[in-house]
Design a protein around this motif. Structure first.
Motif, PDB file in Angstrom:
ATOM      1  N   ALA A 152       0.818  -1.214  -0.059  1.00 46.67           N
ATOM      2  CA  ALA A 152      -0.066  -0.127   0.194  1.00 46.67           C
ATOM      3  C   ALA A 152       0.993   1.310   0.017  1.00 46.67           C
ATOM      4  CB  ALA A 152      -1.007  -0.049   1.286  1.00 46.67           C
ATOM      5  N   LYS A 153       2.277   1.116   0.279  1.00 47.73           N
ATOM      6  CA  LYS A 153       2.962   2.428   0.234  1.00 47.73           C
ATOM      7  C   LYS A 153       3.117   2.972  -1.161  1.00 47.73           C
ATOM      8  CE  LYS A 153       3.687   2.020   4.494  1.00 47.73           C
ATOM      9  NZ  LYS A 153       2.744   2.682   5.572  1.00 47.73           N
ATOM     10  N   ASP A 154       3.108   4.141  -1.276  1.00 47.06           N
ATOM     11  CA  ASP A 154       3.070   4.841  -2.609  1.00 47.06           C
ATOM     12  C   ASP A 154       4.212   4.437  -3.198  1.00 47.06           C
ATOM     13  OD1 ASP A 154       0.778   6.041  -1.947  1.00 47.06           O
ATOM     14  OD2 ASP A 154       1.389   7.969  -1.450  1.00 47.06           O
ATOM     15  N   ALA A 155       5.754   4.604  -2.702  1.00 53.09           N
ATOM     16  CA  ALA A 155       6.844   4.535  -3.475  1.00 53.09           C
ATOM     17  C   ALA A 155       6.806   2.957  -4.163  1.00 53.09           C
ATOM     18  CB  ALA A 155       7.926   4.693  -2.550  1.00 53.09           C
ATOM     19  N   ILE A 156       6.380   1.929  -3.178  1.00 49.52           N
ATOM     20  CA  ILE A 156       6.276   0.563  -3.720  1.00 49.52           C
ATOM     21  C   ILE A 156       5.273   0.464  -4.790  1.00 49.52           C
ATOM     22  CG2 ILE A 156       5.934  -1.863  -2.997  1.00 49.52           C
ATOM     23  CD1 ILE A 156       7.342  -1.204  -0.426  1.00 49.52           C
ATOM     24  N   GLN A 157       4.248   1.026  -4.420  1.00 46.13           N
ATOM     25  CA  GLN A 157       2.904   0.685  -5.407  1.00 46.13           C
ATOM     26  C   GLN A 157       3.516   1.255  -6.818  1.00 46.13           C
ATOM     27  OE1 GLN A 157      -1.081   2.820  -4.665  1.00 46.13           O
ATOM     28  NE2 GLN A 157      -1.357   0.692  -3.811  1.00 46.13           N
ATOM     29  N   SER A 158       4.078   2.389  -6.654  1.00 46.62           N
ATOM     30  CA  SER A 158       4.425   3.215  -8.135  1.00 46.62           C
ATOM     31  C   SER A 158       5.353   2.169  -8.727  1.00 46.62           C
ATOM     32  CB  SER A 158       4.846   4.340  -7.951  1.00 46.62           C
ATOM     33  OG  SER A 158       6.392   4.337  -7.457  1.00 46.62           O
ATOM     34  N   ARG A 159       5.938   1.092  -8.306  1.00 44.45           N
ATOM     35  CA  ARG A 159       6.856   0.658  -8.997  1.00 44.45           C
ATOM     36  C   ARG A 159       6.520  -1.124  -9.252  1.00 44.45           C
ATOM     37  NH1 ARG A 159      12.305   1.442  -7.103  1.00 44.45           N
ATOM     38  NH2 ARG A 159      12.715  -0.422  -8.145  1.00 44.45           N
ATOM     39  N   LEU A 160       5.284  -1.347  -8.923  1.00 41.19           N
ATOM     40  CA  LEU A 160       4.599  -2.730  -9.084  1.00 41.19           C
ATOM     41  C   LEU A 160       4.642  -3.264 -10.622  1.00 41.19           C
ATOM     42  CD1 LEU A 160       1.797  -3.343  -6.460  1.00 41.19           C
ATOM     43  CD2 LEU A 160       4.523  -3.708  -6.534  1.00 41.19           C
ATOM     44  N   GLU A 161       4.405  -2.190 -11.374  1.00 37.68           N
ATOM     45  CA  GLU A 161       4.418  -2.561 -12.895  1.00 37.68           C
ATOM     46  C   GLU A 161       5.814  -2.819 -13.557  1.00 37.68           C
ATOM     47  OE1 GLU A 161       1.782   0.048 -15.485  1.00 37.68           O
ATOM     48  OE2 GLU A 161       0.065  -0.134 -14.083  1.00 37.68           O
ATOM     49  N   THR A 162       6.614  -1.748 -13.074  1.00 37.17           N
ATOM     50  CA  THR A 162       7.885  -1.730 -13.696  1.00 37.17           C
ATOM     51  C   THR A 162       8.990  -2.818 -12.995  1.00 37.17           C
ATOM     52  OG1 THR A 162       8.513   0.073 -12.463  1.00 37.17           O
ATOM     53  CG2 THR A 162       7.726   0.572 -14.655  1.00 37.17           C
ATOM     54  N   GLY A 163       8.456  -2.982 -11.553  1.00 38.60           N
ATOM     55  CA  GLY A 163       9.186  -4.183 -10.957  1.00 38.60           C
ATOM     56  C   GLY A 163      10.078  -3.491  -9.805  1.00 38.60           C
ATOM     57  N   ILE A 164      10.081  -4.467  -8.855  1.00 44.10           N
ATOM     58  CA  ILE A 164      10.804  -3.808  -7.701  1.00 44.10           C
ATOM     59  C   ILE A 164      11.569  -4.989  -6.985  1.00 44.10           C
ATOM     60  CG2 ILE A 164       8.841  -3.708  -6.259  1.00 44.10           C
ATOM     61  CD1 ILE A 164      10.183  -1.570  -4.418  1.00 44.10           C
ATOM     62  N   SER A 165      12.872  -4.867  -6.570  1.00 43.19           N
ATOM     63  CA  SER A 165      13.646  -5.931  -6.025  1.00 43.19           C
ATOM     64  C   SER A 165      13.229  -6.177  -4.745  1.00 43.19           C
ATOM     65  CB  SER A 165      15.130  -5.719  -6.178  1.00 43.19           C
ATOM     66  OG  SER A 165      15.274  -4.780  -5.152  1.00 43.19           O
ATOM     67  N   PHE A 166      13.470  -7.330  -4.053  1.00 41.26           N
ATOM     68  CA  PHE A 166      13.118  -7.727  -2.644  1.00 41.26           C
ATOM     69  C   PHE A 166      13.877  -6.999  -1.777  1.00 41.26           C
ATOM     70  CE2 PHE A 166      14.057 -10.138   1.153  1.00 41.26           C
ATOM     71  CZ  PHE A 166      12.488 -10.366   1.682  1.00 41.26           C
ATOM     72  N   THR A 167      15.196  -6.445  -2.244  1.00 39.23           N
ATOM     73  CA  THR A 167      16.105  -5.436  -1.639  1.00 39.23           C
ATOM     74  C   THR A 167      15.198  -4.198  -1.082  1.00 39.23           C
ATOM     75  OG1 THR A 167      17.880  -6.669  -2.506  1.00 39.23           O
ATOM     76  CG2 THR A 167      18.329  -4.239  -1.531  1.00 39.23           C
ATOM     77  N   GLU A 168      14.855  -3.746  -2.311  1.00 40.50           N
ATOM     78  CA  GLU A 168      14.135  -2.255  -2.134  1.00 40.50           C
ATOM     79  C   GLU A 168      12.757  -2.512  -1.450  1.00 40.50           C
ATOM     80  OE1 GLU A 168      14.142   0.496  -5.238  1.00 40.50           O
ATOM     81  OE2 GLU A 168      16.496   0.276  -5.598  1.00 40.50           O
ATOM     82  N   PHE A 169      12.373  -3.487  -1.556  1.00 43.48           N
ATOM     83  CA  PHE A 169      10.984  -3.926  -0.902  1.00 43.48           C
ATOM     84  C   PHE A 169      11.105  -3.843   0.474  1.00 43.48           C
ATOM     85  CE2 PHE A 169       7.426  -6.869   0.348  1.00 43.48           C
ATOM     86  CZ  PHE A 169       6.452  -6.161  -0.264  1.00 43.48           C
ATOM     87  N   THR A 170      12.177  -4.166   1.022  1.00 42.30           N
ATOM     88  CA  THR A 170      12.285  -4.372   2.403  1.00 42.30           C
ATOM     89  C   THR A 170      12.961  -3.231   3.178  1.00 42.30           C
ATOM     90  OG1 THR A 170      14.910  -5.176   2.292  1.00 42.30           O
ATOM     91  CG2 THR A 170      12.958  -6.738   2.429  1.00 42.30           C
ATOM     92  N   TYR A 171      13.131  -2.148   2.480  1.00 41.54           N
ATOM     93  CA  TYR A 171      13.733  -0.825   2.820  1.00 41.54           C
ATOM     94  C   TYR A 171      13.020  -0.278   4.132  1.00 41.54           C
ATOM     95  CZ  TYR A 171      16.062   3.843   3.222  1.00 41.54           C
ATOM     96  OH  TYR A 171      16.574   4.922   3.527  1.00 41.54           O
ATOM     97  N   THR A 172      11.710  -0.104   3.845  1.00 39.35           N
ATOM     98  CA  THR A 172      10.756   0.368   4.689  1.00 39.35           C
ATOM     99  C   THR A 172      11.023  -0.225   5.996  1.00 39.35           C
ATOM    100  OG1 THR A 172       9.237   1.129   2.984  1.00 39.35           O
ATOM    101  CG2 THR A 172       8.328   0.786   5.281  1.00 39.35           C
ATOM    102  N   ILE A 173      10.961  -1.533   6.242  1.00 39.19           N
ATOM    103  CA  ILE A 173      11.219  -2.153   7.310  1.00 39.19           C
ATOM    104  C   ILE A 173      12.687  -1.829   8.047  1.00 39.19           C
ATOM    105  CG2 ILE A 173      11.492  -4.456   8.692  1.00 39.19           C
ATOM    106  CD1 ILE A 173       9.866  -5.625   6.059  1.00 39.19           C
ATOM    107  N   ILE A 174      13.694  -1.847   6.994  1.00 34.76           N
ATOM    108  CA  ILE A 174      14.970  -1.223   7.760  1.00 34.76           C
ATOM    109  C   ILE A 174      14.926   0.054   8.431  1.00 34.76           C
ATOM    110  CG2 ILE A 174      17.515  -1.026   7.183  1.00 34.76           C
ATOM    111  CD1 ILE A 174      17.150  -3.519   4.867  1.00 34.76           C
ATOM    112  N   GLN A 175      14.292   0.803   7.574  1.00 30.93           N
ATOM    113  CA  GLN A 175      14.339   2.333   8.278  1.00 30.93           C
ATOM    114  C   GLN A 175      13.653   2.272   9.347  1.00 30.93           C
ATOM    115  OE1 GLN A 175      13.778   5.529   5.718  1.00 30.93           O
ATOM    116  NE2 GLN A 175      12.642   6.625   7.269  1.00 30.93           N
TER     117      GLN A 175
END
Length: 421
Positions: A152-175
């Motif tokens: 539901a996060k905007d930054a992740i949602q905006s990348r779903l069509e073009t693709g997002i790695s698991f690495t960047e997907f977990t960034y929110t948890i790390i922060q």
């Protein structure tokens, strides 16, 4: 309403808050530790990074403690951006260089660990993130964060069509881990960030509640700084305005601020400087009644150059500006001239025939040989600040600064840098 919150609102520095009432209660009842951070994606900050850190400094002025985080750990992952592509991973060696560069700049803004309760603290999240194992990450943190919540996060949602790695997907948890760690070890209760960080801030608060039962953590964001025409603030014609003097010289930095227009200058004085409400309102009146004096622009350029560079750097920038305005560039060193002429038109001419008439025509300083002779005899041509009225004058090695270039001026302030081949 507390004086701090009132001041932030007057300056236009509050955008979103988890609870304004709770934040106000915290700042009224205790010395609050609060933090914001930046990832070392380059070896310098630029002025677009400044506002959250200046908000921390405003809290400090009201008796609270800033915790300044450089993301040596999160910088190895990369914050998912709204762009279509993944960020390039940065090597540990480059990250260390970037961290060192940014920390040096932060020391210009804050005094760290001087023994007072409200002294700023500088931290690097690599120090605690490096010790988390994969199993520990999944059990202690991943278990508490739903995939649907992240999607539901905007930054992740905006990348779903073009693709997002698991690495960047977990960034929110790390922060989010950062906020929890700083709460546990530095009693940090408020996170400050730009408006694009709202999702990460809220995630951190939610994770703290789930993992540690912490309920007195809050967040606030700052609005995106825009100009009167609606365009994004923070870039010059040459690109980013950096804090590193090797990337953006103090003179260029000073010029960026002094060239702000009347429609924007009061807004920027409120956001970026620590001048009082009374001082800024007096400058606002000056913009209305005597705009030609540009008192507000001068104050903005002075305050920002002193803050980021030094009083000495400010004086040098003003001396260069004065010399260029008056045309008396003879007083400037070669290095100062090189700096001052970065944005000036330039041309390259042949060393074969360095007769002054030929040079200024070939460089486009005068449009024709007839006009060139007229300009020279009329005293309109200056070589490195010296008027030259001899049409037979030949450019010599002594006219080539550092053996490379000559600064020509035609008329009052039309400068051209001429190089030789």
């Amino acid at each position: 309403m507390s004086e701090l919150i009132k001041d932030l609102k007057w300056r236009g520095l509050l955008y979103q808050t988890t609870s304004e009432e709770n934040i106000e209660k915290l700042v009224d009842e205790e010395v609050v530790s609060l933090y914001c951070g930046t990832d070392p994606t380059a070896d310098s900050l630029h002025i677009g990074h400044l506002v959250p850190f200046l908000v921390l400094k405003r809290f400090q002025e009201y008796g609270h403690r800033p915790v300044v985080l450089v993301g040596g750990g999160t910088g190895m992952i990369g914050d998912p951006s709204f762009k279509a592509s993944e960020r390039d991973l940065i090597s540990k060696e480059q990250l260390d260089l970037n961290v060192a560069g940014i920390e040096k700049q932060l020391h210009k803004i804050f005094e760290f660990d001087k023994g007072e309760e409200t002294d700023a603290i500088l931290v690097n999240n690599y120090e605690w993130l490096k010790d988390i194992s994969l199993i520990g990450f999944l059990r202690d943190y991943g278990k508490h964060v739903g995939v649907n919540y992240l999607l539901a996060k905007d930054a992740i949602q905006s990348r779903l069509e073009t693709g997002i790695s698991f690495t960047e997907f977990t960034y929110t948890i790390i922060q989010a881990i950062d906020f929890a760690h700083l709460n546990q070890h530095n009693n940090v209760k408020i996170q400050v960030g730009g408006s694009d960080q709202w999702g990460n801030i809220v995630s951190g608060i939610d994770l703290m509640r789930r993992t540690h039962g912490i309920t007195d953590a809050e967040g606030l964001t700052i609005p995106l700084v825009t100009k009167a025409d609606g365009s994004k603030f923070g870039k010059s014609e040459g690109g980013n305005v950096w804090l590193d003097p090797e990337k953006t010289s103090p003179y260029e930095f000073y010029q960026f601020w002094i060239n702000q227009n009347d429609e924007d200058v009061i807004k920027f004085l409120k956001i970026f400087t620590f001048l009082s409400k009374e001082e800024i309102e007096a400058l606002e009146e000056s913009v209305k009644t005597e705009p030609h004096l540009r008192k507000a622009q001068n104050a903005l350029a002075d305050e920002m150059t002193k803050l980021i560079h030094s009083e000495e750097a400010l004086e040098e920038a003003k001396n260069i500006s004065k010399a260029l305005f008056s045309g008396d560039i003879k007083s400037l060193t070669t290095e100062q001239l090189r700096d001052a002429m970065k944005e000036a038109p330039s041309a390259t001419v042949s060393n074969d025939d360095l007769n002054l008439v030929n040079v200024i025509v070939e460089a486009g300083i005068s449009p024709s040989r007839r006009q060139a002779r007229e300009d020279i005899t009329n005293g309109a041509i200056y070589i490195n600040g010296e008027r030259e009225q001899d049409v037979n004058y030949v450019i010599s090695d002594s006219d080539k600064l550092d053996g490379e270039f000559t600064v020509f001026r035609r008329g009052k302030r039309k400068y051209t840098v001429v190089n030789y081949k």
